[in-house]
Enzyme design. Structure first.
Site, PDB file in Angstrom:
ATOM      1  N   LYS A 172     -29.037 -27.141  49.711  1.00 61.33           N
ATOM      2  CA  LYS A 172     -28.292 -26.116  50.418  1.00 61.33           C
ATOM      3  C   LYS A 172     -27.794 -26.691  51.738  1.00 61.33           C
ATOM      4  CE  LYS A 172     -30.430 -22.878  53.027  1.00 61.33           C
ATOM      5  NZ  LYS A 172     -30.929 -23.243  54.349  1.00 61.33           N
ATOM      6  N   ASP A 201     -33.111 -24.456  45.837  1.00 63.35           N
ATOM      7  CA  ASP A 201     -33.536 -23.584  46.927  1.00 63.35           C
ATOM      8  C   ASP A 201     -35.036 -23.830  47.038  1.00 63.35           C
ATOM      9  OD1 ASP A 201     -34.749 -21.333  48.265  1.00 63.35           O
ATOM     10  OD2 ASP A 201     -32.822 -20.333  48.118  1.00 63.35           O
ATOM     11  N   HIS A 202     -35.471 -24.445  48.130  1.00 56.26           N
ATOM     12  CA  HIS A 202     -36.864 -24.912  48.146  1.00 56.26           C
ATOM     13  C   HIS A 202     -37.872 -23.764  48.103  1.00 56.26           C
ATOM     14  CE1 HIS A 202     -36.761 -24.164  52.529  1.00 56.26           C
ATOM     15  NE2 HIS A 202     -38.064 -24.201  52.486  1.00 56.26           N
ATOM     16  N   LYS A 206     -42.073 -22.937  45.952  1.00 58.64           N
ATOM     17  CA  LYS A 206     -43.343 -22.493  46.542  1.00 58.64           C
ATOM     18  C   LYS A 206     -44.186 -21.787  45.475  1.00 58.64           C
ATOM     19  CE  LYS A 206     -41.285 -21.750  51.131  1.00 58.64           C
ATOM     20  NZ  LYS A 206     -41.853 -22.690  52.066  1.00 58.64           N
ATOM     21  N   GLU A 240     -40.051 -16.920  61.789  1.00 61.21           N
ATOM     22  CA  GLU A 240     -40.425 -18.268  62.220  1.00 61.21           C
ATOM     23  C   GLU A 240     -40.699 -18.255  63.713  1.00 61.21           C
ATOM     24  OE1 GLU A 240     -38.127 -21.617  60.386  1.00 61.21           O
ATOM     25  OE2 GLU A 240     -36.691 -20.005  60.076  1.00 61.21           O
ATOM     26  N   ASP A 259     -28.227 -19.167  56.795  1.00 58.02           N
ATOM     27  CA  ASP A 259     -29.275 -20.178  56.671  1.00 58.02           C
ATOM     28  C   ASP A 259     -30.431 -19.710  55.795  1.00 58.02           C
ATOM     29  OD1 ASP A 259     -30.484 -22.642  57.318  1.00 58.02           O
ATOM     30  OD2 ASP A 259     -31.666 -21.723  58.928  1.00 58.02           O
ATOM     31  N   HIS A 264     -32.683 -17.976  50.541  1.00 56.37           N
ATOM     32  CA  HIS A 264     -34.132 -17.827  50.334  1.00 56.37           C
ATOM     33  C   HIS A 264     -34.538 -16.361  50.151  1.00 56.37           C
ATOM     34  CE1 HIS A 264     -34.040 -21.895  51.506  1.00 56.37           C
ATOM     35  NE2 HIS A 264     -34.221 -21.767  52.802  1.00 56.37           N
ATOM     36  N   LYS A 360     -35.622 -16.628  64.045  1.00 56.65           N
ATOM     37  CA  LYS A 360     -36.285 -17.769  64.689  1.00 56.65           C
ATOM     38  C   LYS A 360     -36.881 -17.297  66.006  1.00 56.65           C
ATOM     39  CE  LYS A 360     -33.973 -21.484  62.414  1.00 56.65           C
ATOM     40  NZ  LYS A 360     -34.995 -22.027  61.530  1.00 56.65           N
TER      41      LYS A 360
HETATM   42  C1  BG6 Z   1     -34.367 -23.953  55.662  1.00 58.10           C
HETATM   43  C2  BG6 Z   1     -33.579 -23.534  56.870  1.00 58.10           C
HETATM   44  O1  BG6 Z   1     -33.605 -23.782  54.499  1.00 58.10           O
HETATM   45  O2  BG6 Z   1     -35.530 -23.158  55.571  1.00 58.10           O
HETATM   46  C3  BG6 Z   1     -34.421 -23.653  58.134  1.00 58.10           C
HETATM   47  O3  BG6 Z   1     -32.423 -24.335  56.990  1.00 58.10           O
HETATM   48  C4  BG6 Z   1     -35.707 -22.877  57.971  1.00 58.10           C
HETATM   49  O4  BG6 Z   1     -33.709 -23.205  59.277  1.00 58.10           O
HETATM   50  C5  BG6 Z   1     -36.398 -23.278  56.687  1.00 58.10           C
HETATM   51  O5  BG6 Z   1     -36.529 -23.170  59.085  1.00 58.10           O
HETATM   52  C6  BG6 Z   1     -37.596 -22.390  56.417  1.00 58.10           C
HETATM   53  O6  BG6 Z   1     -38.321 -22.949  55.361  1.00 58.10           O
HETATM   54  P1  BG6 Z   1     -39.878 -22.753  55.269  1.00 58.10           P
HETATM   55  O7  BG6 Z   1     -40.259 -23.404  53.986  1.00 58.10           O
HETATM   56  O8  BG6 Z   1     -40.475 -23.406  56.479  1.00 58.10           O
HETATM   57  O9  BG6 Z   1     -40.091 -21.279  55.292  1.00 58.10           O
END
Ligand code: BG6
Length: 520
Positions: A172, A201-202, A206, A240, A259, A264, A360
């Site tokens: 992404k 999409d990471h 999870k 975050e 973002d 996500h 954030k």
């Molecule tokens: C990323 C965003 O895709 O996901 C970041 O670009 C964000 O801004 C991050 O901090 C959050 O990922 P995780 O796994 O830490 O929740």
């Protein structure tokens, strides 16, 4: 609030089948943009974890590609990354052998002749190691290079090889609005068939996100109450404490909605709201996700909130406001907080508000889903004459802690012993992942990389899904871009976002749950 811990018999855990996973065929993984942080912090540690678990083929090559003229120091740097970010012992007996399979190829992304040379280099490595023609191209560059890289791979015949299989993994952001996502899809599909494309999409890597599907579809008792008859509303929070971490120029163009919310959070939403798929196959799962997104009507601008942090104190540390972050416009209108109220117009969810928020520099790091159930139709017990959580009977609440303190809790009312009358206080049944299964060192990419190598697209986004979610958020982005926020910054770092976000929920008679995280 009292908590009842869930336990599992350790003997049961030892029965979990090991070693039955599929192993991909020999191949080469080519990482474009390999000199960036992602490769060192996430991709290589994840690949090494796969190696440790004997899930990589014996014959496997990793080629890092980027513009910088790096040589052998690339593999050395990756070794350090695996140790530092993968929590790996420097003396791990498998490490040297693994690092021996890493090489580097400098390439100018715009120069077709460099791709011809890359092709020759890959063939050389394949012949030397007896690997054959399988290639996985991983695009971890800045997004403006995606289309050019794909076109060049196609021009060199690397996307449709005569022998072996080719696939492309795309990081992404996949586009920055509906038009750009459509155009990128068009460029990608002009070279690769959709079955070869893995939009990553990471969040889907999870364990706790995948467990949402298991929770819903491997247990019989939740499905009958998982609907508008029993559920009052749903909140999804991705909070975050971090700021933009030196990514000012990227974030200035992105903002919280692009973002995190469009991708996500919409993935999380789809897992909460989807119908049971007919199987755990890519086509069934993706179809059900798409149906959820398609059932969301346009989100009125009144149902959205944006915010930007000013200076404040986060986890005891004084921090600067967003506009004072490195390489950020001192007059920036970019949102670091976004919240939306959306509805899903189908028989299961009509009338149930879904509230999403991401930000954030908030008070606490917590990604959590809370599903609040309706009150019983008749409350027969007297309210206690007290204050605090026992002051009134609270509705049942199911919370899914995606991270940290991964787990699931169910709040219900219990009779307070030895108290006068029938006094009711909320208690929690709590399943704590780490306590039951132990702490995992996996970063989520293990599963996604392995699936991509095996050609399993279940946990990756389809072109239709990406376009549907962009279609929902593009009008909001356009409206926000057309009118600069009048009062930015509008929340102090270390707080729970702007006050107007509270009003977004108050209109529906709800409040944000800010007591996130595990209860003792
Ligand atoms: C990323 C965003 O895709 O996901 C970041 O670009 C964000 O801004 C991050 O901090 C959050 O990922 P995780 O796994 O830490 O929740």
């Amino acid at each position: 609030m009292a908590t009842i811990q869930m336990r599992v018999n350790p003997e049961d855990l030892s029965q979990v089948p090991k070693g039955s996973e599929k192993i991909p065929d020999p191949g080469i993984m080519v990482i474009f943009g390999a000199s960036g942080d992602l490769t060192k912090r996430k991709l290589l540690p994840a690949l090494f974890h796969l190696q440790q678990n004997s899930l990589l083929p014996a014959k496997f090559g990793i080629v890092g590609v980027a513009r910088r003229p790096l040589g052998d120091e690339f593999a050395k740097d990756m070794r350090e990354g695996i140790i530092e970010f993968g929590g790996v012992d420097a003396n791990d007996p498998k490490l040297d052998n693994f690092v021996g399979n890493i090489s580097y190829f400098p390439l100018n992304f715009d120069d077709p002749s460099h791709y011809a040379a890359l092709k020759v280099e890959l063939e050389r490595i394949a012949t030397e190691k007896g690997i054959g023609g399988n290639r996985l191209f991983y695009l971890a560059t800045a997004p403006e290079f995606f289309a050019g890289i794909i076109e060049n791979l196609g021009a060199q015949g690397m996307a449709q090889p005569e022998q072996g299989l080719a696939a492309v993994v795309i990081e992404k952001p996949f586009g920055h609005d509906l038009d750009s996502a459509r155009e990128l899809n068009h460029q990608v599909n002009a070279v690769f068939h959709e079955a070869q494309v893995f939009r990553i999409d990471h969040y889907l890597g999870k364990e706790t996100v995948q467990n949402l599907l298991v929770f819903r579809f491997a247990n019989g008792i939740f499905e009958p109450i998982w609907n508008r008859n029993y559920i009052d509303h749903v909140q999804i929070t991705a909070a975050e404490t971090l700021g933009v971490e030196g990514r000012g120029p990227f974030y200035e163009k992105a903002g919280a909605l692009r973002d995190v919310v469009q991708n996500h959070m919409m993935e999380l939403l789809s897992f909460v709201a989807m119908e049971p798929p007919s199987s755990f196959e890519a086509e069934s799962v993706r179809r059900e996700k798409l149906k959820v997104w398609q059932a969301i009507p346009p989100i009125p601008i009144l149902n959205t909130v944006r915010g930007q942090y000013g200076p404040g104190v986060v986890e005891g540390q004084r921090v600067v406001g967003y506009r004072d972050e490195e390489r950020v416009n001192p007059d920036s209108g970019t949102e670091t907080y976004a919240a939306v109220h959306l509805e899903i117009e189908n028989w299961r969810w009509a009338g149930v508000p879904f509230y999403l928020r991401a930000g954030k520099r908030l008070k606490k790091r917590a990604t959590e889903i809370s599903i609040q159930f309706k009150q019983p139709p008749l409350l027969i017990f007297n309210r206690m004459q007290s204050t605090g959580p026992c002051a009134e009977i609270q509705p049942n609440l199911l919370t899914v802690r995606i991270q940290p303190d991964e787990g699931i809790a169910l709040r219900f009312g219990a009779k307070v012993p030895n108290a006068p009358g029938m006094s009711v206080c909320p208690v929690n049944m709590d399943f704590d992942y780490a306590a039951v299964f132990g702490k995992s060192s996996a970063n989520g990419y293990e599963r996604l990389l392995l699936d991509a190598m095996l050609g399993d697209q279940t946990l990756f986004s389809h072109r239709d899904g990406v376009e549907t979610t962009w279609a929902l958020y593009t009008p909001i982005l356009q409206a926000w871009a057309a009118k600069k926020p009048e009062v930015f910054p509008n929340y102090f770092a270390g707080k729970w976002g702007p006050e107007c976000s509270d009003r977004l929920l108050e209109r529906g008679g709800h409040t944000w749950r800010n007591d996130l995280g595990k209860k003792d």
